[in-house]
Design a protein around this motif. Structure first.
Motif, short mmCIF file in Angstrom:
data_model
loop_
_atom_site.label_atom_id
_atom_site.label_comp_id
_atom_site.label_asym_id
_atom_site.label_seq_id
_atom_site.Cartn_x
_atom_site.Cartn_y
_atom_site.Cartn_z
N LEU A 85 -76.14 146.23 71.82
CA LEU A 85 -76.99 147.26 71.22
C LEU A 85 -77.90 147.88 72.29
N ILE A 86 -78.50 147.03 73.11
CA ILE A 86 -79.40 147.53 74.16
C ILE A 86 -78.65 148.44 75.13
N ALA A 87 -77.46 148.03 75.57
CA ALA A 87 -76.65 148.85 76.48
C ALA A 87 -76.31 150.19 75.84
N LEU A 88 -75.98 150.18 74.55
CA LEU A 88 -75.66 151.41 73.83
C LEU A 88 -76.87 152.33 73.76
N GLU A 89 -78.04 151.78 73.44
CA GLU A 89 -79.26 152.59 73.35
C GLU A 89 -79.62 153.19 74.71
N ILE A 90 -79.45 152.42 75.77
CA ILE A 90 -79.72 152.95 77.13
C ILE A 90 -78.83 154.15 77.40
N LYS A 91 -77.54 154.02 77.09
CA LYS A 91 -76.57 155.10 77.32
C LYS A 91 -76.92 156.32 76.46
N GLU A 93 -79.83 157.21 75.08
CA GLU A 93 -81.14 157.82 75.32
C GLU A 93 -81.36 158.29 76.75
N THR A 94 -80.55 157.80 77.71
CA THR A 94 -80.76 158.19 79.11
C THR A 94 -79.50 158.62 79.84
N GLY A 95 -78.34 158.32 79.27
CA GLY A 95 -77.09 158.61 79.97
C GLY A 95 -76.72 157.56 81.00
N VAL A 96 -77.57 156.58 81.21
CA VAL A 96 -77.33 155.53 82.21
C VAL A 96 -76.44 154.44 81.61
N VAL A 97 -75.43 154.04 82.36
CA VAL A 97 -74.55 152.96 81.92
C VAL A 97 -75.03 151.66 82.56
N VAL A 98 -75.35 150.67 81.72
CA VAL A 98 -75.82 149.37 82.19
C VAL A 98 -74.89 148.30 81.62
N ARG A 99 -74.46 147.40 82.47
CA ARG A 99 -73.62 146.29 82.01
C ARG A 99 -74.50 145.30 81.25
N GLU A 100 -73.93 144.67 80.24
CA GLU A 100 -74.68 143.68 79.46
C GLU A 100 -75.21 142.56 80.34
N ASP A 101 -74.46 142.20 81.40
CA ASP A 101 -74.90 141.13 82.31
C ASP A 101 -76.16 141.51 83.08
N ASP A 102 -76.47 142.81 83.16
CA ASP A 102 -77.66 143.27 83.89
C ASP A 102 -78.88 143.38 82.99
N ILE A 103 -78.73 143.03 81.72
CA ILE A 103 -79.85 143.09 80.77
C ILE A 103 -80.42 141.69 80.61
N VAL A 104 -81.73 141.57 80.79
CA VAL A 104 -82.41 140.28 80.67
C VAL A 104 -83.31 140.33 79.44
N ILE A 105 -83.04 139.45 78.49
CA ILE A 105 -83.89 139.34 77.31
C ILE A 105 -85.09 138.49 77.69
#
Length: 163
Positions: A85-91, A93-105
């Motif tokens: 969900l976080i990766a989808l919202e980043i894409k 709202e910003t167009g930036v693609v972030v891998r789930e492994d790069d997201i720290v909860i």
């Protein structure tokens, strides 16, 4: 302690219940949980937020309802885990693609109650470090058109955020 609940409103995004126990009664907004993420680049000491109009923020002092906020989304999309969900919202709202492994909860995977006196929503907080080179360069407005979302990227230095 027995809790009594009576539904008084069912909406598209929220429901409202009257909850009572031990002589106390309260209106409670029942909402799904959410997630919020701060995008940043440590080397450049910059963070990305988004600016958009929010109908709930319209007031005599803010007639367009424009606010600056971290990227966030409601956890109401089926088949998406928290980081998805976080990766989808980043894409979106910003167009930036972030891998789930790069997201720290953060906060030990514990969600935080934002307004526990009135709302059931809890929010998961996250960080994602991205290279400045992946920031969008041409398109400045993003968002999901079908949801009426138009977001603009706002880049702040760490010093500006600390002020």
């Amino acid at each position: 302690m027995k809790m009594e609940m009576e539904s008084v409103f069912e909406g598209r995004f929220i429901d409202v219940e009257i909850r009572s126990t031990s002589g106390q009664e309260r209106e409670v907004v029942v909402s799904c949980d959410s997630a919020a993420v701060l995008l940043y680049n440590r080397r450049l000491r910059k963070a990305i937020l988004v600016q958009q109009s929010r109908l709930a923020m319209v007031s005599p002092n803010n007639r367009k309802g424009i606010i600056t906020e971290v990227i966030a989304g409601r956890m109401n999309k089926e088949n998406l885990a928290l980081k998805g969900l976080i990766a989808l919202e980043i894409k979106e709202e910003t167009g930036v693609v972030v891998r789930e492994d790069d997201i720290v909860i953060i906060n030990g995977l514990q969600s935080l109650a934002m307004t526990p006196g009135i709302c059931t929503e809890r929010c998961y907080l996250a960080l994602a470090e991205i290279p400045i080179s992946s920031f969008p360069k041409e398109r400045t407005v993003f968002g999901v058109e079908e949801e009426g979302e138009r977001t603009k990227i706002v880049i702040y230095s760490f010093e500006e955020l600390d002020a």
